[in-house]
Enzyme design. Structure first.
Site, PDB file in Angstrom:
ATOM      1  N   SER A 189      54.034  -9.436  29.374  1.00  0.00           N
ATOM      2  CA  SER A 189      52.709  -9.757  28.837  1.00  0.00           C
ATOM      3  C   SER A 189      52.339 -11.204  29.089  1.00  0.00           C
ATOM      4  CB  SER A 189      52.656  -9.506  27.338  1.00  0.00           C
ATOM      5  OG  SER A 189      52.364  -8.185  27.038  1.00  0.00           O
ATOM      6  N   ASP A 232      42.997  -7.396  24.712  1.00  0.00           N
ATOM      7  CA  ASP A 232      44.272  -7.595  24.038  1.00  0.00           C
ATOM      8  C   ASP A 232      44.103  -7.395  22.541  1.00  0.00           C
ATOM      9  OD1 ASP A 232      46.929  -9.053  23.343  1.00  0.00           O
ATOM     10  OD2 ASP A 232      46.868  -9.187  25.517  1.00  0.00           O
ATOM     11  N   HIS A 247      49.019 -12.374  19.686  1.00  0.00           N
ATOM     12  CA  HIS A 247      49.366 -12.025  21.068  1.00  0.00           C
ATOM     13  C   HIS A 247      48.267 -12.418  22.052  1.00  0.00           C
ATOM     14  CE1 HIS A 247      50.158  -9.245  24.499  1.00  0.00           C
ATOM     15  NE2 HIS A 247      51.409  -9.499  24.187  1.00  0.00           N
TER      16      HIS A 247
END
Length: 483
Positions: A357, A118, A149
């Site tokens: 996600s 990621d 994130h």
């Protein structure tokens, strides 16, 4: 020098995550991709993707040297996640719907290593078992998350409990392996020209080739589960440029590693703008990679807390299961952060964190729970167990949510055949049979699950007006992370 600029609109990271490729990658990827079909003209029909075994060598070469393929630099400021209100005293909605307390009676994920490929994972006191795997964006060891994130994804998978709030990861005893593979805050210093195939957005750095290398690296570092909350979209019939990525996920599958991938988010424009609103491969308008490489990948769609498929979730015949991807709470990704976040600060105020996600790590966490409880199961058997115990409100699977909402307790307790559903690994739906017989009726649990969803549906009143999680782009806004 980085600078902050106003945001004009919101976009989704999961649908725009695999970014700028260098000139050598252009040579690897080949000719520019085919253009989308003119209005009124059908796109070419596509079939399940094949695997180019020869492309694995490129991924293996990259797996041994996690570093940018060209000089990069940070172009925008880092994300500013926030907690909108006080820390939750009750479990967030996804935890309640999944009834994780019941699942933890059978497994907490001990002994499992989940790779988070990621934007990096910042160190956090509630992720004590964090292993570094390297950085394909800059020069860190993988524990820098400028985009805010990867840390959220890791928290959903394996955050330890805290007496200060009710949030906890799905598999709190699991270990996280962080590999930084993309960042929307970085760009190549020599960026130029139109993006080549395999590129989704030219506002950041990372592509399907470095993702392939990261997958092989995670396998070689001993991961038992890999979470990929990134998607590269391409028009049906165009050059997806993902041969190495397909070879890499099969490499993982054949070495008994479960790869979980986000289905992708529908954008207002760009490569992920065309929803696959039909059924089956003949209706595909947008290809999502690596999600379409099933059964080597378990692709995850998003549902709302009400149980309805999320409008933001990209459909496809490759969808395996679904999890909640809205009203997300997770760990603070700021350096030195110790608390939680549920929103990101933008020029227009706070925006909710949402997207496929964040649905995917709920499934990756469940895969860790299943692997810990049934260590003899193969990767295919783990996928099979998760899929066959999911809850579909309709008849059979569909292209919106696959087999339906995951059920951790059922996945850990139902009696299922130990053999894979099909030895034909090339069939993208080989692992989606009719529901198997169970030692007891599954309906009490299913009624409870959907009853909970009905009760929680009030939580989403007015939520449709909320904008996706985003970042402002260079010269326009910070580049967006997943929504």
């Amino acid at each position: 020098m980085t600078r902050r600029v106003p945001a004009r609109r919101m976009r989704m990271l999961c649908a725009a995550a695999l970014l700028v490729a260098s000139t050598p990658i252009v040579a690897q990827f080949g000719e520019p991709s085919a253009a989308a079909a003119p209005p009124g003209q059908l796109l070419p029909a596509i079939a399940p993707p094949g695997i180019d075994h020869a492309a694995l060598g490129v991924a293996q070469d990259l797996s041994g040297r996690p570093a940018p393929l060209e000089p990069t630099e940070q172009r925008t400021v880092c994300a500013q996640p926030r907690l909108n209100g006080a820390p939750p005293k009750e479990a967030p909605v996804a935890q309640r719907v999944l009834d994780l307390e019941s699942a933890w009676q059978f497994s907490r994920g001990a002994g499992q290593k989940v790779a988070v490929i990621d934007t990096g994972v910042n160190r956090h006191p509630r992720l004590p078992a964090l292993q570094t795997g390297g950085d394909y964006v800059a020069d860190s060891d993988g524990t820098v998350d400028c985009d805010g994130h990867g840390t959220l994804v890791a928290g959903i998978i394996a955050a330890r409990p805290s007496p200060d709030d009710a949030f906890v990861g799905v598999a709190p005893d699991a270990e996280i392996l962080t590999i930084r593979q993309l960042s929307l805050a970085y760009q190549a210093k020599n960026k130029r020209g139109d993006p080549p195939p395999g590129t989704i957005d030219d506002s950041g750095y990372g592509n399907v080739l470095t993702l392939a290398g990261a997958v092989v690296r995670a396998v070689d570092f001993g991961a038992t589960v890999i979470n990929i909350s990134e998607v590269a979209c391409a028009a049906a019939g165009s050059d997806t440029a993902d041969g190495a990525l397909g070879a890499a996920v099969r490499y993982a599958y054949e070495r008994n590693v479960v790869v979980v991938a986000a289905a992708g988010n529908v954008q207002s424009d760009g490569a992920c703008s065309a929803q696959n609103d039909g059924t089956g491969w003949g209706s595909v308008k947008t290809v999502a990679s690596p999600a379409w490489f099933s059964p080597y990948v378990l692709a995850v769609a998003s549902v709302d807390p009400s149980g309805a498929p999320s409008e933001l979730s990209l459909n496809g015949p490759w969808i395996g299961v679904a999890a909640i991807g809205r009203q997300i709470v997770s760990l603070d990704s700021k350096p030195g952060g110790t608390g939680l976040v549920d929103a990101v600060e933008t020029s227009e105020g706070l925006s909710a964190i949402e997207g496929t996600s964040f649905a995917a790590p709920y499934v990756a966490g469940l895969a860790a729970l299943v692997r810990a409880r049934f260590p003899h199961l193969t990767a295919q058997q783990v996928i099979d167990r998760i899929v066959r115990t999911a809850h579909q409100p309709g008849a059979g699977r569909d292209d919106k949510i696959g087999a339906g909402l995951i059920d951790p307790t059922a996945a850990l307790t139902d009696q299922l055949p130990e053999q894979p559903i099909s030895a034909n690994a090339q069939s993208p739906q080989a692992y989606v049979p009719a529901p198997p017989p169970a030692p007891e009726s599954p309906w009490p649990r299913r009624i409870a699950v959907f009853g909970s969803l009905a009760c929680l549906s009030a939580l989403v009143i007015g939520y449709a007006a909320a904008a996706p999680y985003r970042r402002r782009q260079t010269n326009e806004q910070l580049p967006e992370l997943d929504s």
